[in-house]
Design a protein around this motif. Sequence first.
Motif, PDB file in Angstrom:
ATOM      1  N   UNK A  77       0.825  -1.215   0.000  1.00 16.67           N
ATOM      2  CA  UNK A  77       0.000   0.000   0.000  1.00 16.67           C
ATOM      3  C   UNK A  77       0.858   1.265   0.000  1.00 16.67           C
ATOM      4  N   UNK A  78       1.945   1.274   0.765  1.00 22.59           N
ATOM      5  CA  UNK A  78       2.806   2.460   0.815  1.00 22.59           C
ATOM      6  C   UNK A  78       3.414   2.722  -0.563  1.00 22.59           C
ATOM      7  N   UNK A  79       3.795   1.664  -1.263  1.00 20.22           N
ATOM      8  CA  UNK A  79       4.370   1.830  -2.590  1.00 20.22           C
ATOM      9  C   UNK A  79       3.349   2.353  -3.599  1.00 20.22           C
ATOM     10  N   UNK A  80       2.066   2.101  -3.369  1.00 17.98           N
ATOM     11  CA  UNK A  80       1.018   2.632  -4.257  1.00 17.98           C
ATOM     12  C   UNK A  80       0.813   4.125  -4.069  1.00 17.98           C
ATOM     13  N   UNK A  81       1.089   4.635  -2.870  1.00 22.71           N
ATOM     14  CA  UNK A  81       0.769   6.032  -2.576  1.00 22.71           C
ATOM     15  C   UNK A  81       1.989   6.944  -2.493  1.00 22.71           C
ATOM     16  N   UNK A  82       3.211   6.370  -2.572  1.00 26.21           N
ATOM     17  CA  UNK A  82       4.394   7.218  -2.435  1.00 26.21           C
ATOM     18  C   UNK A  82       5.579   6.635  -3.202  1.00 26.21           C
ATOM     19  N   UNK A  83       6.623   7.424  -3.285  1.00 30.64           N
ATOM     20  CA  UNK A  83       7.853   6.976  -3.946  1.00 30.64           C
ATOM     21  C   UNK A  83       8.928   6.602  -2.923  1.00 30.64           C
ATOM     22  N   UNK A  84       8.545   6.472  -1.666  1.00 32.94           N
ATOM     23  CA  UNK A  84       9.498   6.095  -0.613  1.00 32.94           C
ATOM     24  C   UNK A  84       9.994   4.670  -0.875  1.00 32.94           C
ATOM     25  N   UNK A  85      11.301   4.484  -0.773  1.00 35.41           N
ATOM     26  CA  UNK A  85      11.896   3.155  -0.916  1.00 35.41           C
ATOM     27  C   UNK A  85      11.650   2.376   0.373  1.00 35.41           C
ATOM     28  N   UNK A  86      11.142   1.159   0.225  1.00 33.02           N
ATOM     29  CA  UNK A  86      10.858   0.302   1.380  1.00 33.02           C
ATOM     30  C   UNK A  86      11.877  -0.829   1.408  1.00 33.02           C
ATOM     31  N   UNK A  87      12.537  -0.992   2.547  1.00 35.33           N
ATOM     32  CA  UNK A  87      13.422  -2.136   2.787  1.00 35.33           C
ATOM     33  C   UNK A  87      12.676  -3.053   3.749  1.00 35.33           C
ATOM     34  N   UNK A  88      12.590  -4.316   3.396  1.00 34.33           N
ATOM     35  CA  UNK A  88      11.798  -5.239   4.206  1.00 34.33           C
ATOM     36  C   UNK A  88      12.684  -6.257   4.903  1.00 34.33           C
ATOM     37  N   UNK A  89      12.437  -6.422   6.204  1.00 29.24           N
ATOM     38  CA  UNK A  89      13.136  -7.413   7.017  1.00 29.24           C
ATOM     39  C   UNK A  89      12.110  -8.236   7.779  1.00 29.24           C
ATOM     40  N   UNK A  90      12.498  -9.470   8.091  1.00 29.76           N
ATOM     41  CA  UNK A  90      11.684 -10.331   8.936  1.00 29.76           C
ATOM     42  C   UNK A  90      12.387 -10.475  10.280  1.00 29.76           C
ATOM     43  N   UNK A  91      11.613 -10.380  11.349  1.00 30.05           N
ATOM     44  CA  UNK A  91      12.147 -10.597  12.686  1.00 30.05           C
ATOM     45  C   UNK A  91      11.559 -11.897  13.206  1.00 30.05           C
ATOM     46  N   UNK A  92      12.440 -12.804  13.604  1.00 26.05           N
ATOM     47  CA  UNK A  92      11.967 -14.078  14.150  1.00 26.05           C
ATOM     48  C   UNK A  92      12.403 -14.179  15.607  1.00 26.05           C
ATOM     49  N   UNK A  93      11.434 -14.428  16.481  1.00 27.71           N
ATOM     50  CA  UNK A  93      11.718 -14.655  17.891  1.00 27.71           C
ATOM     51  C   UNK A  93      10.626 -15.530  18.476  1.00 27.71           C
ATOM     52  N   UNK A  94      10.928 -16.130  19.589  1.00 28.09           N
ATOM     53  CA  UNK A  94       9.969 -16.995  20.275  1.00 28.09           C
ATOM     54  C   UNK A  94       8.975 -16.094  21.006  1.00 28.09           C
ATOM     55  N   UNK A  95       7.743 -16.013  20.504  1.00 21.91           N
ATOM     56  CA  UNK A  95       6.750 -15.118  21.099  1.00 21.91           C
ATOM     57  C   UNK A  95       6.332 -15.548  22.502  1.00 21.91           C
ATOM     58  N   UNK A  96       6.456 -16.847  22.792  1.00 25.39           N
ATOM     59  CA  UNK A  96       6.089 -17.322  24.120  1.00 25.39           C
ATOM     60  C   UNK A  96       7.182 -17.047  25.146  1.00 25.39           C
ATOM     61  N   UNK A  97       8.437 -17.056  24.703  1.00 24.98           N
ATOM     62  CA  UNK A  97       9.575 -16.791  25.586  1.00 24.98           C
ATOM     63  C   UNK A  97      10.587 -15.897  24.864  1.00 24.98           C
ATOM     64  N   UNK A  98      10.242 -14.638  24.613  1.00 23.79           N
ATOM     65  CA  UNK A  98      11.140 -13.780  23.831  1.00 23.79           C
ATOM     66  C   UNK A  98      12.449 -13.444  24.530  1.00 23.79           C
ATOM     67  N   UNK A  99      12.516 -13.633  25.827  1.00 21.26           N
ATOM     68  CA  UNK A  99      13.733 -13.329  26.589  1.00 21.26           C
ATOM     69  C   UNK A  99      14.800 -14.420  26.496  1.00 21.26           C
TER      70      UNK A  99
END
Length: 191
Positions: A77-99
Amino acid sequence: MDLKSASVKHPQKFYPLSIIDTHMEQRITQVLDHKRIVHIIERMAWQIYEHHYQVDEIYLMGIKPRGNFLSRLLEEFIQKISSITIHHYEIELDKDQPHVSDPVLTPALKDISNKHIVVVDDVLNTGSTLLYALKPLLKYRPASLSTAVLVDRNHKSFPVHCDVTGIQLSTSLQEHVFVDLSVHPFKVYLK
């Protein structure tokens, strides 16, 4: 309806649309349907753009698995409305025990000093997942670090503020919010 005028700083509170009984004792309540979810995500994209309209690039970081789906949709959606370059990353962590272990970012994180970062997740419950996802990013000294969630349950145990919220949903502690953005039609329901 003009999408810019639909962008608001304060999310609306929504209440369940319908109740579907499955099995005898299990109750599933549909909170949002596909059309409403798409509208909310589009509004969230406008809000992110409004916060970053003067920058050249944004780093969207989706918390796997469902925050990553939301992050990809926001990117679209952001790319449809603007010319801002988007860099995409995935964050993986244990949601039950993030510590227990540090979050893993894919692709490997380059220097993001003085960059604008938005960490994205599907549901904000206690705030621990977002807090632990944000923590390793602070050492890079980003220009800005903000958060975006589709559903804020208002059950925070940690001092986490969400900058862009799709909806706020009042639930009991025993209820669980499920978000499915992996296939059409998108769904948000309460169980």
